[in-house]
Design an enzyme around this catalytic site. Sequence first.
Site, PDB file in Angstrom:
ATOM      1  N   HIS A 204       0.854  -1.200   0.000  1.00  0.00           N
ATOM      2  CA  HIS A 204       0.000   0.000   0.000  1.00  0.00           C
ATOM      3  C   HIS A 204       0.891   1.253   0.000  1.00  0.00           C
ATOM      4  CE1 HIS A 204      -3.484   2.522   1.468  1.00  0.00           C
ATOM      5  NE2 HIS A 204      -2.471   3.240   1.932  1.00  0.00           N
ATOM      6  N   GLU A 205       1.883   1.265   0.912  1.00  0.00           N
ATOM      7  CA  GLU A 205       2.735   2.460   1.042  1.00  0.00           C
ATOM      8  C   GLU A 205       3.603   2.668  -0.197  1.00  0.00           C
ATOM      9  OE1 GLU A 205       2.128   4.551   3.254  1.00  0.00           O
ATOM     10  OE2 GLU A 205       0.960   3.356   4.674  1.00  0.00           O
TER      11      GLU A 205
ATOM     12  N   HIS B  99       1.724   4.364  -2.813  1.00  0.00           N
ATOM     13  CA  HIS B  99       1.720   5.832  -2.695  1.00  0.00           C
ATOM     14  C   HIS B  99       2.975   6.423  -3.350  1.00  0.00           C
ATOM     15  CE1 HIS B  99      -1.845   6.278  -0.392  1.00  0.00           C
ATOM     16  NE2 HIS B  99      -1.386   5.797   0.756  1.00  0.00           N
TER      17      HIS B  99
ATOM     18  N   HIS C  88      -5.432   7.322  -2.287  1.00  0.00           N
ATOM     19  CA  HIS C  88      -6.386   6.369  -1.712  1.00  0.00           C
ATOM     20  C   HIS C  88      -7.535   6.081  -2.671  1.00  0.00           C
ATOM     21  CE1 HIS C  88      -4.653   7.215   2.458  1.00  0.00           C
ATOM     22  NE2 HIS C  88      -4.227   6.056   2.007  1.00  0.00           N
ATOM     23  N   CYS C  89      -7.880   4.810  -2.723  1.00  0.00           N
ATOM     24  CA  CYS C  89      -8.892   4.345  -3.673  1.00  0.00           C
ATOM     25  C   CYS C  89     -10.288   4.497  -3.081  1.00  0.00           C
ATOM     26  CB  CYS C  89      -8.636   2.886  -4.020  1.00  0.00           C
ATOM     27  SG  CYS C  89      -9.854   2.232  -5.161  1.00  0.00           S
TER      28      CYS C  89
ATOM     29  N   CYS D  80     -10.133  -2.488  -2.283  1.00  0.00           N
ATOM     30  CA  CYS D  80      -8.824  -2.370  -2.936  1.00  0.00           C
ATOM     31  C   CYS D  80      -7.727  -2.217  -1.879  1.00  0.00           C
ATOM     32  CB  CYS D  80      -8.866  -1.120  -3.821  1.00  0.00           C
ATOM     33  SG  CYS D  80      -7.344  -0.720  -4.671  1.00  0.00           S
TER      34      CYS D  80
ATOM     35  N   CYS E 237      -7.786  -2.932  -7.106  1.00  0.00           N
ATOM     36  CA  CYS E 237      -8.970  -2.905  -7.970  1.00  0.00           C
ATOM     37  C   CYS E 237      -8.464  -2.606  -9.396  1.00  0.00           C
ATOM     38  CB  CYS E 237      -9.942  -1.829  -7.487  1.00  0.00           C
ATOM     39  SG  CYS E 237      -9.465  -0.165  -7.947  1.00  0.00           S
TER      40      CYS E 237
ATOM     41  N   CYS F 276      -6.783   0.918  -9.906  1.00  0.00           N
ATOM     42  CA  CYS F 276      -5.443   1.038  -9.313  1.00  0.00           C
ATOM     43  C   CYS F 276      -4.449   0.102 -10.003  1.00  0.00           C
ATOM     44  CB  CYS F 276      -5.504   0.761  -7.811  1.00  0.00           C
ATOM     45  SG  CYS F 276      -6.492   2.008  -6.949  1.00  0.00           S
TER      46      CYS F 276
HETATM   47 ZN   LIG Z   1      -2.405   5.203   2.495  1.00  0.00          ZN
HETATM   48 ZN   LIG Z   2      -8.295   0.778  -6.171  1.00  0.00          ZN
END
Ligand SMILES: [Zn+2]
Ligand SMILES: [Zn+2]
Length: 311
Positions: free
Chosen positions: A205-206, A209, A215-216, A221, A240, A243
């Site tokens: 996740h990071e 970024h 953010h989705c 996601c 998703c 993304c």
């Molecule tokens: Zn985040």
């Molecule tokens: Zn997403």
Amino acid sequence: MQTVQHSEQTLKTALTSKNPTLVSQYEKLDAGERRLLNKAFKPDNDLFGPITLHSESDWIISHPEAPQDFEEFFSDPSGKAPSPEKRSIYIQCIGSLGNTRIIRHILRFLKKKKPRDAFCIVGITMIDLYPRDSWNFVFGQASLTDGVGIFSFARYGSDFYSSHYEGKVKELQRVSSSDYSIFDNYYVPEVTSILLLHSCKTLTHEIGHIFGLRHCQWLACLMQGSYHLEEADWCPLNLCPICLCKLQCAVGFNIIDRYQALVRWIDDESANSPGLSRGHSWEDHVNLPKSVEAFKEWKEWIIRCLAVVQK
Ligand SMILES: [Zn+2]
Ligand SMILES: [Zn+2]
């Protein structure tokens, strides 16, 4: 339980937009890839579900953000993509850090240590970065412009809330800016498959970024924001379609190849990645068993996606 439900048309427009360049880019995807993306937008599909709301404190309610569609990602001037010269992601273990205020020092260390071919370097640690309850807990901090980040998985450890958790910071240490000993003696708890799963979620996740993904708000996601640990737990490990296409645009991959590589990673029981760079001695790597029990459900999900793409 409430959900954030977008129409098929809204999701499709969030991906393809009306920008002719992007529409033609979408049309260049192979038929299988497009089949998967189109299926994902159908409200009754069984692969990509809507975002589920659990409470008022959920990120999407408590931290309203403008949604980022594919076009906005594509045309963001601050967006970062790896180049042939800077294409590696480095993961650096961080050991005995002093206290929370040192986070910005660690980011500075990491920036100095960043190898020439690094797209980004991220520090990981089992030391808790936010030892005081009154401090708003986050998993870490990153500087997107410098391509550096530090993330703690301490609170995912099964014994974190016990009084003898060894990853707690005990006393303030002053270290000079040339003292790299913070990278040594890192604390390694028992690596359970749940700890590995949570850590993979946080780290990917990071790093998402750092690639410029915000953010989705489209579908369930990996890139959904999360405010508390349970919320991070509810997010899936997969991206998703919107993304996924952002990452594909930044990195450049074939969706089939990527899904197959992920299945291979889950199936490979050994923790030693064949991609480790040469020039490091064996002792530089910690040889830990890789516990993937918690990834089995995700593997089945990937295989179902592959079946759609390869039909
Ligand atoms: Zn985040
Ligand atoms: Zn997403």
